[in-house]
Design a protein around this motif. Structure first.
Motif, PDB file in Angstrom:
ATOM      1  N   ASN A 240       1.028  -1.500  -0.116  1.00  0.00           N
ATOM      2  CA  ASN A 240      -0.034  -0.022   0.052  1.00  0.00           C
ATOM      3  C   ASN A 240       1.023   1.271  -0.021  1.00  0.00           C
ATOM      4  N   LEU A 241       1.395   1.474  -1.043  1.00  0.00           N
ATOM      5  CA  LEU A 241       2.351   2.866  -1.313  1.00  0.00           C
ATOM      6  C   LEU A 241       1.764   3.984  -0.787  1.00  0.00           C
ATOM      7  N   SER A 242       0.441   4.254  -1.031  1.00  0.00           N
ATOM      8  CA  SER A 242      -0.217   5.389  -0.525  1.00  0.00           C
ATOM      9  C   SER A 242      -0.389   5.443   0.899  1.00  0.00           C
ATOM     10  N   ALA A 243      -0.606   4.419   1.613  1.00  0.00           N
ATOM     11  CA  ALA A 243      -0.429   4.431   3.138  1.00  0.00           C
ATOM     12  C   ALA A 243       0.994   4.636   3.614  1.00  0.00           C
ATOM     13  N   ASP A 244       1.972   3.957   2.838  1.00  0.00           N
ATOM     14  CA  ASP A 244       3.284   4.184   3.458  1.00  0.00           C
ATOM     15  C   ASP A 244       3.701   5.682   3.178  1.00  0.00           C
ATOM     16  N   ARG A 245       3.392   6.090   2.054  1.00  0.00           N
ATOM     17  CA  ARG A 245       3.754   7.562   1.729  1.00  0.00           C
ATOM     18  C   ARG A 245       3.182   8.414   2.847  1.00  0.00           C
ATOM     19  N   ASP A 246       2.040   8.461   3.248  1.00  0.00           N
ATOM     20  CA  ASP A 246       1.196   9.374   3.972  1.00  0.00           C
ATOM     21  C   ASP A 246       1.668   8.987   5.398  1.00  0.00           C
ATOM     22  N   ALA A 247       1.986   7.983   5.917  1.00  0.00           N
ATOM     23  CA  ALA A 247       2.401   7.791   7.228  1.00  0.00           C
ATOM     24  C   ALA A 247       3.898   8.165   7.373  1.00  0.00           C
ATOM     25  N   GLY A 248       4.591   7.845   6.318  1.00  0.00           N
ATOM     26  CA  GLY A 248       6.318   8.154   6.537  1.00  0.00           C
ATOM     27  C   GLY A 248       6.434   9.180   5.958  1.00  0.00           C
ATOM     28  N   GLU A 249       5.457  10.468   5.831  1.00  0.00           N
ATOM     29  CA  GLU A 249       6.152  11.650   5.349  1.00  0.00           C
ATOM     30  C   GLU A 249       7.141  12.325   6.161  1.00  0.00           C
ATOM     31  N   LYS A 250       8.148  12.812   5.630  1.00  0.00           N
ATOM     32  CA  LYS A 250       9.202  13.224   6.270  1.00  0.00           C
ATOM     33  C   LYS A 250       9.102  14.708   6.718  1.00  0.00           C
ATOM     34  N   CYS A 251       8.533  15.355   5.748  1.00  0.00           N
ATOM     35  CA  CYS A 251       8.569  17.001   5.838  1.00  0.00           C
ATOM     36  C   CYS A 251       7.492  17.431   6.823  1.00  0.00           C
ATOM     37  N   ALA A 252       7.627  18.312   7.815  1.00  0.00           N
ATOM     38  CA  ALA A 252       6.969  18.611   8.898  1.00  0.00           C
ATOM     39  C   ALA A 252       5.641  19.472   8.400  1.00  0.00           C
ATOM     40  N   ILE A 253       5.903  20.331   7.700  1.00  0.00           N
ATOM     41  CA  ILE A 253       4.803  20.978   7.093  1.00  0.00           C
ATOM     42  C   ILE A 253       3.778  20.221   6.372  1.00  0.00           C
ATOM     43  N   PRO A 254       4.172  19.561   5.462  1.00  0.00           N
ATOM     44  CA  PRO A 254       2.934  18.884   4.719  1.00  0.00           C
ATOM     45  C   PRO A 254       2.393  17.791   5.467  1.00  0.00           C
ATOM     46  N   TYR A 255       3.243  17.147   6.347  1.00  0.00           N
ATOM     47  CA  TYR A 255       2.493  16.204   7.430  1.00  0.00           C
ATOM     48  C   TYR A 255       1.527  16.723   8.360  1.00  0.00           C
ATOM     49  N   LEU A 256       1.779  17.916   8.787  1.00  0.00           N
ATOM     50  CA  LEU A 256       0.900  18.523   9.710  1.00  0.00           C
ATOM     51  C   LEU A 256      -0.414  19.067   8.872  1.00  0.00           C
ATOM     52  N   TYR A 257      -0.139  19.563   7.731  1.00  0.00           N
ATOM     53  CA  TYR A 257      -1.441  19.767   6.992  1.00  0.00           C
ATOM     54  C   TYR A 257      -2.185  18.589   6.784  1.00  0.00           C
ATOM     55  N   ALA A 258      -1.487  17.513   6.239  1.00  0.00           N
ATOM     56  CA  ALA A 258      -2.241  16.345   6.121  1.00  0.00           C
ATOM     57  C   ALA A 258      -3.081  15.950   7.308  1.00  0.00           C
ATOM     58  N   CYS A 259      -2.528  15.883   8.374  1.00  0.00           N
ATOM     59  CA  CYS A 259      -3.293  15.949   9.812  1.00  0.00           C
ATOM     60  C   CYS A 259      -4.299  16.873   9.943  1.00  0.00           C
ATOM     61  N   TYR A 260      -4.014  17.974   9.699  1.00  0.00           N
ATOM     62  CA  TYR A 260      -5.202  19.115   9.688  1.00  0.00           C
ATOM     63  C   TYR A 260      -6.391  18.762   8.925  1.00  0.00           C
ATOM     64  N   GLN A 261      -6.165  18.114   7.558  1.00  0.00           N
ATOM     65  CA  GLN A 261      -7.367  17.584   7.017  1.00  0.00           C
ATOM     66  C   GLN A 261      -7.826  16.240   7.427  1.00  0.00           C
ATOM     67  N   ARG A 262      -7.268  15.340   7.845  1.00  0.00           N
ATOM     68  CA  ARG A 262      -7.835  14.258   8.498  1.00  0.00           C
ATOM     69  C   ARG A 262      -8.573  14.581   9.761  1.00  0.00           C
ATOM     70  N   ALA A 263      -8.160  15.569  10.446  1.00  0.00           N
ATOM     71  CA  ALA A 263      -8.840  16.093  11.676  1.00  0.00           C
ATOM     72  C   ALA A 263     -10.156  16.618  11.372  1.00  0.00           C
ATOM     73  N   LYS A 264     -10.065  17.373  10.340  1.00  0.00           N
ATOM     74  CA  LYS A 264     -11.297  18.209   9.890  1.00  0.00           C
ATOM     75  C   LYS A 264     -12.267  17.044   9.423  1.00  0.00           C
ATOM     76  N   GLU A 265     -11.910  15.935   8.922  1.00  0.00           N
ATOM     77  CA  GLU A 265     -12.827  14.838   8.506  1.00  0.00           C
ATOM     78  C   GLU A 265     -13.558  14.043   9.593  1.00  0.00           C
ATOM     79  N   GLU A 266     -12.543  14.000  10.534  1.00  0.00           N
ATOM     80  CA  GLU A 266     -12.938  13.219  11.766  1.00  0.00           C
ATOM     81  C   GLU A 266     -13.960  14.230  12.336  1.00  0.00           C
ATOM     82  N   VAL A 267     -13.803  15.687  12.595  1.00  0.00           N
ATOM     83  CA  VAL A 267     -14.827  16.404  13.286  1.00  0.00           C
ATOM     84  C   VAL A 267     -16.180  16.340  12.492  1.00  0.00           C
ATOM     85  N   THR A 268     -16.314  15.854  11.138  1.00  0.00           N
ATOM     86  CA  THR A 268     -17.597  15.945  10.816  1.00  0.00           C
ATOM     87  C   THR A 268     -18.375  14.611  10.795  1.00  0.00           C
TER      88      THR A 268
END
Length: 395
Positions: free
Chosen positions: A165-193
């Motif tokens: 699952n390359l997509s899951a590996d890429r998302d979880a293993g993101e090295k760069c802090a800002i893109p990782y935190l932005y992706a977490c922000y988007q996932r958190a927004k989805e959880e809120v709904t």
């Protein structure tokens, strides 16, 4: 008739008297039974004690029932708390793609668990057996995750499915802090709904945590080794404006900017945004009108000029040290953008020129595309007007 006569008559009339050999034996048996009957009757005091014992027994029974109800209630609350704890843990795992649980994936329920997570081994060891994340330890867990130099080396399977699952590996293993935190922000927004009401406040806190950590990353970039966080912020904006929904990136960035203004003890907002301008300047000066990437940069610059706080810093940043020297304007960020032209850089020299190189061999469609690119210079004019108007408002 006397009592004895009555007794004799009663005995003689009793059909059970026939069981005795004579009436005298029956009388003797009857007289022997009377003291025993009297002795079997409890005294009044004993009757009271017996009633008291009965009441105590009933009371003990009620107390036992109360204890049982309390025990059931405690057990129910314990199960509820355990269920809530499990749900919070799963939600945190889905948002931040991190875990403290390195147990056999086949023993976990697959419902609500992401396929890959970064295992925080050191933190799990420090917690001495706690293998779940909660709102008390998530901030430390997220900080530890951001400090990992190679998070991809700490990925584990969260479910029994071991398919690639390359997509899951890429998302979880993101090295760069800002893109990782932005992706977490988007996932958190989805959880809120979609989370139940009981988990809503936790999801909101997780979303806010992504913003506050992005602010921390930008204010203290030296903590995050081998990361150019200002470059990452610019790349995030470029990706957003070249995508279908730039407003999502803008929403995140503006929440971060609000956080930066609320905490300027370590660095001011100007000290955070100027490095982004410098990176922007270094890249855009080498672009030309034929490169589609240029227009993403122009969109970002327009956003900068429309944002009150960023524009204020931008206007100051493009001011030359010597206002009387026009060439210094050309060397500024805005000058580098306005210097982009379809004209030959050196009159008569077509080398390095990207327009209509082989007009006789180009199709009509290719010609129209190049013409459209040249006309994109209107965006440059729009950018200039926006910056000038902002400059007038700030003066």
């Amino acid at each position: 008739m006397t009592d004895q006569g009555n007794n004799n008559q009663n005995i003689s009339c009793n059909p059970f008297a026939a069981l005795f050999s004579s009436l005298a034996d029956a009388k003797q048996f009857a007289s022997d039974q009377k003291p025993q009957q009297k002795s079997t009757e409890p005294p009044l005091e004993d009757s009271g004690e017996s009633q008291s014992e009965s009441e105590n027994s009933v009371s003990d029974s009620v107390d036992d029932n109360d204890d049982s109800v309390a025990e059931i209630s405690r057990s129910f609350r314990s199960r509820q708390e355990l269920c809530e704890q499990l749900n919070v843990n799963h939600m945190i795992q889905r948002i931040f793609l991190i875990t403290l649980d390195n147990s056999d994936p086949s023993l976990r329920g697959g419902n609500g668990i992401p396929p890959r997570c970064v295992y925080l081994e050191e933190m799990a060891a420090d917690l001495d057996g706690q293998d779940w994340l909660d709102m008390d330890n998530i901030e430390q867990a997220l900080f530890n995750r951001l400090l990992l130099l190679e998070p991809g080396n700490h990925l584990i399977y969260m479910t029994s499915c071991s398919a690639v699952n390359l997509s899951a590996d890429r998302d979880a293993g993101e090295k760069c802090a800002i893109p990782y935190l932005y992706a977490c922000y988007q996932r958190a927004k989805e959880e809120v709904t979609k989370v139940p009401e009981k988990l809503l406040s936790f999801a909101v806190r997780c979303k806010n945590l992504t913003v506050s950590n992005t602010r921390t990353v930008l204010l203290t970039p030296e903590i995050y080794i081998s990361q150019n966080v200002y470059e990452q912020l610019l790349d995030l904006l470029l990706e957003g404006f070249s995508g279908a929904r730039p407003e999502e990136v803008v929403e995140f960035v503006e929440e971060v900017i609000a956080g930066l203004f609320s905490d300027q003890e370590v660095r001011t907002f100007e000290e955070v945004i100027v490095p982004v301008f410098d990176i922007f300047h270094g890249r855009v000066k080498d672009l030309d009108l034929c490169q589609p990437l240029l227009y993403s940069y122009l969109d970002v610059l327009l956003y900068f000029s429309h944002h009150k706080d960023i524009a204020k810093v931008l206007v100051d940043h493009i001011q030359p040290k010597d206002p009387a020297n026009g060439l210094q304007y050309q060397k500024s960020l805005l000058g580098a953008v306005l210097n982009i032209s379809c004209l030959l850089k050196t009159p008569g020299v077509v080398e390095g020129h990207g327009y209509f190189l082989n007009p006789s061999r180009s199709s009509a469609q290719e010609t129209r595309v190049q013409e459209a690119n040249i006309h994109q210079v209107n965006r440059l004019i729009q950018t200039l007007c926006s910056v000038l108007s902002r400059s007038t408002l700030l003066s």
